[in-house]
Design an enzyme around this catalytic site. Structure first.
Site, PDB file in Angstrom:
ATOM      1  CG  ASP A   1     -28.723  52.392  51.000  1.00 27.77           C
ATOM      2  OD1 ASP A   1     -28.981  53.504  51.594  1.00 27.77           O
ATOM      3  OD2 ASP A   1     -28.235  52.139  49.823  1.00 27.77           O
ATOM      4  CB  SER A   2     -29.562  55.559  56.109  1.00 37.13           C
ATOM      5  OG  SER A   2     -31.053  55.338  55.973  1.00 37.13           O
TER       6      SER A   2
ATOM      7  CG  ASP B   1     -32.493  52.819  49.475  1.00 37.33           C
ATOM      8  OD1 ASP B   1     -32.621  53.109  48.328  1.00 37.33           O
ATOM      9  OD2 ASP B   1     -31.979  53.459  50.225  1.00 37.33           O
TER      10      ASP B   1
ATOM     11  CE  LYS C   1     -33.757  55.961  48.373  1.00 37.92           C
ATOM     12  NZ  LYS C   1     -32.465  56.004  47.988  1.00 37.92           N
TER      13      LYS C   1
ATOM     14  CD  GLU D   1     -27.603  55.661  46.723  1.00 38.08           C
ATOM     15  OE1 GLU D   1     -26.581  55.642  46.038  1.00 38.08           O
ATOM     16  OE2 GLU D   1     -27.902  55.515  47.949  1.00 38.08           O
TER      17      GLU D   1
ATOM     18  CD  GLU E   1     -28.177  62.075  50.221  1.00 36.36           C
ATOM     19  OE1 GLU E   1     -28.732  61.008  49.906  1.00 36.36           O
ATOM     20  OE2 GLU E   1     -27.555  61.928  51.145  1.00 36.36           O
TER      21      GLU E   1
HETATM   22  O1  KIV Z   1     -30.826  55.180  52.950  1.00 33.05           O
HETATM   23  C1  KIV Z   1     -31.700  56.263  52.992  1.00 33.05           C
HETATM   24  O2  KIV Z   1     -31.996  56.561  53.995  1.00 33.05           O
HETATM   25  C2  KIV Z   1     -31.866  57.106  51.769  1.00 33.05           C
HETATM   26  C3  KIV Z   1     -32.448  58.604  52.184  1.00 33.05           C
HETATM   27  C4  KIV Z   1     -31.495  59.431  52.664  1.00 33.05           C
HETATM   28  C5  KIV Z   1     -33.138  59.083  50.994  1.00 33.05           C
HETATM   29  O3  KIV Z   1     -31.653  56.958  50.576  1.00 33.05           O
END
Ligand code: KIV
Length: 283
Positions: free
Chosen positions: A47-48, A86, A116, A118, A182
């Site tokens: 989600d970056s 994510d 994934k 959080e 992280e």
């Molecule tokens: O969103 C992302 O790119 C991430 C990585 C930093 C692990 O969660």
């Protein structure tokens, strides 16, 4: 012949043999192809996306629509690596059944091998519900950007180190196959990695994790608004791109592009047809 796909079993084997696992992010088709061809084990559509591709301020600014849209493009480019989607903010923090429905969309619509999520207070119930329908889950503890108040190293005092260890153990116990650690001190990442049977992937968590992940635009120098200290820069693609674009503008302005090499000409025996090019009325 398509290359053999990386499976979770392959990753577990790598961990057991002490081989490091590689993971990178991708958000579109061309970079998905490149990271896959580089031989990375896991591709994450993080989600970056919000920051490094869409120019938004926070990862909480992307939702299911944007994540699925980009994940589908990445799926088309990844042939070998394990593909993880994510889950965006608010797609799994409500009822576990909604989280399961959204996780299914990553798998069924976007072709992901896993999702994934959080850490948050009810994370265990949600992760367990997703695992129970057969979707592999990677957890994410330590600094969790979707809910973090301050972006700084986590687990530097006993209380917060204990909390991170507790989160990591809880995610292992509910069936996650891996966790991202992280921004935690090297020593804590090592304790967690030694303590868990599942795979740890570090980002700003030192060399003792089972594997490493970076945000690809950070390592390529493609995103210059923020450079985390933990991200090693392997190239300065942004500067190269800028230089190329400036040269294009200069070539067009100076009449040097397109040259004959980039143009098409009529064959000699067709040159005369231009005399008849005048259009008839109504054409
Ligand atoms: O969103 C992302 O790119 C991430 C990585 C930093 C692990 O969660």
């Amino acid at each position: 012949m398509s290359p053999e796909k990386v499976t979770i079993q392959d990753l577990i084997q790598k961990k057991s043999q002490g081989q490091k696992i590689t993971m990178l992010t991708a958000y579109d088709y061309p970079f998905a192809r490149l990271v896959d061809q580089a031989g990375v084990d896991i591709v994450l559509v993080g989600d970056s996306l919000a920051n490094v591709v869409l120019g938004l301020e926070s990862t909480t600014d992307v939702g299911m629509f944007e994540m699925l849209h980009h994940t589908k493009a990445v799926r088309r480019g990844v042939q070998r690596a394990l593909l993880i989607g994510d889950m965006p903010y608010e797609s799994y923090q409500q009822r576990p059944e909604d989280a399961v429905a959204n996780a299914r969309r990553f798998v069924e619509e976007a072709g992901c091998d896993a999702v994934k999520l959080e850490w948050f207070d009810q994370c265990v119930d949600v992760a367990r519900a997703i695992v129970q329908v057969g979707i592999p889950v990677m957890g994410h503890v330590g600094l969790t950007p979707q809910t973090a108040e301050k972006f700084r190293v986590q687990g530097r005092d006993l209380e917060s180190a204990r909390a991170i260890m507790r989160h990591a153990r809880a995610l292992e116990a509910c069936g996650c196959f891996s966790i991202v650690l992280e921004c935690v001190p090297v020593e804590l990442a090592q304790c967690i990695t030694d303590d868990l049977k599942i795979i740890t992937i570090g980002i700003g968590a030192g060399p003792e994790c089972d594997g490493q992940v970076l945000v690809t635009p950070d390592l390529l120098g493609l995103y210059d608004r923020f450079q985390p200290r933990f991200a090693k820069r392997y190239a300065n693609i942004g500067a190269d791109v800028l230089e190329s674009l400036k040269r294009y503008c200069a070539d067009v302005s100076g009449g040097e592009f397109p040259s004959s090499e980039h143009s098409f000409y009529l064959p000699d025996d067709q040159i005369d047809m231009l005399d008849q090019l005048e259009l008839e009325e109504g054409e």
